[in-house]
Motif scaffolding. Sequence first.
Motif, PDB file in Angstrom:
ATOM      1  N   ASN A 266       8.501  -2.840  -2.156  1.00  0.00           N
ATOM      2  CA  ASN A 266       7.767  -3.470  -1.052  1.00  0.00           C
ATOM      3  C   ASN A 266       8.668  -3.698   0.156  1.00  0.00           C
ATOM      4  O   ASN A 266       8.252  -3.517   1.305  1.00  0.00           O
ATOM      5  N   TYR A 270       7.480  -1.338   3.265  1.00  0.00           N
ATOM      6  CA  TYR A 270       6.717  -2.063   4.283  1.00  0.00           C
ATOM      7  C   TYR A 270       7.582  -2.792   5.310  1.00  0.00           C
ATOM      8  O   TYR A 270       7.159  -2.954   6.456  1.00  0.00           O
ATOM      9  N   LYS A 276       2.230   1.289   6.562  1.00  0.00           N
ATOM     10  CA  LYS A 276       1.115   0.338   6.655  1.00  0.00           C
ATOM     11  C   LYS A 276      -0.211   1.081   6.538  1.00  0.00           C
ATOM     12  O   LYS A 276      -0.306   2.283   6.818  1.00  0.00           O
ATOM     13  N   LYS A 354       0.126  -3.620   1.839  1.00  0.00           N
ATOM     14  CA  LYS A 354       1.567  -3.912   1.730  1.00  0.00           C
ATOM     15  C   LYS A 354       2.003  -4.313   0.324  1.00  0.00           C
ATOM     16  O   LYS A 354       2.892  -5.126   0.135  1.00  0.00           O
TER      17      LYS A 354
END
Length: 628
Positions: A266, A270, A276, A354
Amino acid sequence: MAEAAVDSPMEVVQALADEAMPDEAGLGCLVSLPGELLEYILCSGPLTATDILHVASTCRRLRELCQSSGKVWKEQFRVRWPSLMNHYSPTDYINWLEEYKVRQKAGVEARKIVASFSKRFFSEHVPCNGFSDIETLEGPEIFFEDELVCILNMEGRKALTWKYYAKKILYYLRQQKILNNLKAFLQHSDDYESYLEGAVFIDQYCNPLAEITLKDTQAQFDSIVELVRKALRGLNSRHPSLTFRAGRSSMVRELDLQGQVLEAMNYVLYDQLKFKGNRMDYYNALNLYMHQVLTRRTGIPISMSVVYMTIARQLGVPLEPVNFPSHFLLRWCQSTDRANLDIFDYIYIDAFGKGRQLTVKECEYLIGQHVTPALYGVVNVKKVLQRMVGNLLSLGKRREGIDQSYQLLRDSLDLYLAMYPDQVQLLLLQARLYFHLGIWPEKSFCLVLKVLDILQHIQTLDPGQHGAVGYLVQHTLEHIERKKEEVGVEVKLRSHEKHRDVCYSIGLIMKHKRYGYNCVIYGWDPTCMMGHEWIRNMNVHSLPHGHHQPFYNVLVEDGSCRYAAQENLEYNVEPQEISHPDVGRYFSEFTGTHYIPNAELELRYPEDLESVYETVQNIYSAKKENAE
């Protein structure tokens, strides 16, 4: 020898020529050089294949030096067709002279076929069996494709008609190959699950002219995986995923270790790489093409999920795809008891959001409705691909009537029917699309129409579709009758009395006075030839001259084809190329001021080219006078 050792091959050749004695003495001086130096000379760029043949016929030593498997002919092949060298292994024995001959023959055949297409298919779309002569070509298909690429890379403003048909042929060849590979891929058992490979097949099929390979795509994933490992090392320097390699039968088992991988993922995806979900441009086909998702770092839930799941699996975390309605998800098992699992034993991951982790109840909040437990189940690769293609199909239907080529709709239909060939409604849609586009076999009186084949298959699958099938059959047969009655080409002469009001000519680049778009004229009528309904819908009666004025067929820079009244058009004093996919269908060259019609279009408007030259000359003369 000291004097012969100069910098470039041509200087070497010149030095030898200066030193050489006449006739045999000069040849003796040349062949007395070391073999490596002779090869260096013969591999120089300025020497052609004909030169090498002449050299090889001079004497035994030079003939041996120019052997078919040696460096000389390999270099000739590489210089002429550099992109093909990637298809040969360094360890293979290759007869380079023979390869050169076969490739050259393939190039000649390719150009003959491309040159024939405009004459055969100018007045209609390339028919279903229009590529039959390509499929029977001798020699490697890769040679034929390479020649088509060479045609596409010719000087930008010339050979437009050749480029137009070379592109169509190359599109067809690559799509057929990709479709065959996809069908073979789908034959594997369910435990052969490479979601990424399937997604790449879809990407390749919809973008056959792009250089998209599984190897290159995997390399992009590998670079992301390495970034995740770097971040993971900061969390746990002894984490097993740091040395885990994809393809292992066992995964990382401890939930806390799996959680550390997802945390690192993550962060990298992101926060660091700025991936995104594409909320602003959700209904865009680029969101489903894997190479675009990786390049643009955005996508929709299913494509983002494939990215997320692929990375997780390469790091030993067994995430699974969930075909959740309206929003594709991944699931992460939280239980060690694999025998009695239910939907509450999983955490659900929203890669579009996300990487946030959801409970069952939060999944329902996500889409605003309650769903049955069955919809939380894992799906295999075929179902994932079905949903991806289904999304493309929906986009193709949304763009129907906007995108004049209907290419996305055609491609997504082909892909869907490759996976599920007996879908009656999609077969009917394909039949209607073929009928609408006029894609017929070349010899429709001797061959069974592709449309009729589809309709017959539908009738077998679902007799209840008799009405829809009968309607299309009737119109198909009417088309055949019209084809029988068609006469020769209609020729429009500007000098004819009924054409006296036509001011503009084919090939001129115009601007629409009201809407401001740029376009090029590819046809004209002395008055509006559309039906009463079109005239009413387009409010033609509100024009000062109504429909009793010349109307022009134009290719617009946005990719559309339009029919414009003469009073709404004006010559563009700053002409520019029109980026329209069908420009090459009608024109052979862009001169910088206008387009030159190809032979087929000029046959229909034989006096227009002279009129174009006169118009352009008058406008530029007037422009020059105003400047002075």
